[in-house]
Design a protein around this motif. Structure first.
Motif, PDB file in Angstrom:
ATOM      1  N   UNK A  81       0.845  -1.192   0.000  1.00 24.32           N
ATOM      2  CA  UNK A  81       0.000   0.000   0.000  1.00 24.32           C
ATOM      3  C   UNK A  81       0.887   1.250   0.000  1.00 24.32           C
ATOM      4  N   UNK A  82       0.640   2.144  -0.946  1.00 28.79           N
ATOM      5  CA  UNK A  82       1.486   3.325  -1.102  1.00 28.79           C
ATOM      6  C   UNK A  82       0.914   4.573  -0.465  1.00 28.79           C
ATOM      7  N   UNK A  83      -0.380   4.599  -0.285  1.00 27.32           N
ATOM      8  CA  UNK A  83      -1.025   5.805   0.229  1.00 27.32           C
ATOM      9  C   UNK A  83      -1.733   5.481   1.543  1.00 27.32           C
ATOM     10  N   UNK A  84      -1.571   6.383   2.488  1.00 29.38           N
ATOM     11  CA  UNK A  84      -2.114   6.170   3.821  1.00 29.38           C
ATOM     12  C   UNK A  84      -2.813   7.422   4.327  1.00 29.38           C
ATOM     13  N   UNK A  85      -3.890   7.203   5.060  1.00 33.77           N
ATOM     14  CA  UNK A  85      -4.551   8.320   5.730  1.00 33.77           C
ATOM     15  C   UNK A  85      -3.876   8.605   7.054  1.00 33.77           C
TER      16      UNK A  85
END
Length: 128
Positions: free
Chosen positions: A115-119
């Motif tokens: 996963x490359x994008x995180x909140x």
């Protein structure tokens, strides 16, 4: 770039319910899978539930099967996590995440490294 913003965390009593939402914006078409992770104090981050954004397939960690449901609203670019029958051990910071690659293999094989994008995360606290 994909931006993710979580909402819906809070405090709930054991046995209760909570619904988390993740709003995605940016180049969302680059993500074919999204998911929810959690991290409790002193513990490693762990995958909770994943969804294939083009297939609708889902994966759940054993410790939430039958209690949590991941769903998506493509029109709104939103992924939700419905948490039912919550337990004190569900207490953690919950993170929404998205991949940036085309992947159509088993969702069970995905790890946080995929996963490359995180909140920023939303806190869930379950009291007994």
């Amino acid at each position: 770039q994909v931006q993710l913003v979580e909402s819906g965390g809070g405090s709930v009593q054991s046995g209760g319910s909570l619904r988390l939402s993740c709003a995605a914006s940016g180049y969302t078409s680059s993500s074919t899978f999204m998911g929810w992770f959690r991290q409790a104090p002193g513990k490693e981050r762990e995958g909770v539930a994943f969804i294939g954004t083009t297939t609708g397939r889902t994966y759940y960690a054993d410790f939430v099967k039958g209690r949590f449901t991941i769903s998506q609203d493509n029109a709104k670019n939103k992924v939700d996590l419905q948490m039912n029958i919550v337990k004190p051990e569900d207490t953690a910071m919950y993170y929404c995440a998205a991949g940036n690659k085309w992947y159509f293999g088993p969702l069970s094989l995905l790890t946080d490294g995929d996963f490359s994008y995180w909140g920023q995360g939303t806190q869930v606290t379950v009291s007994s």
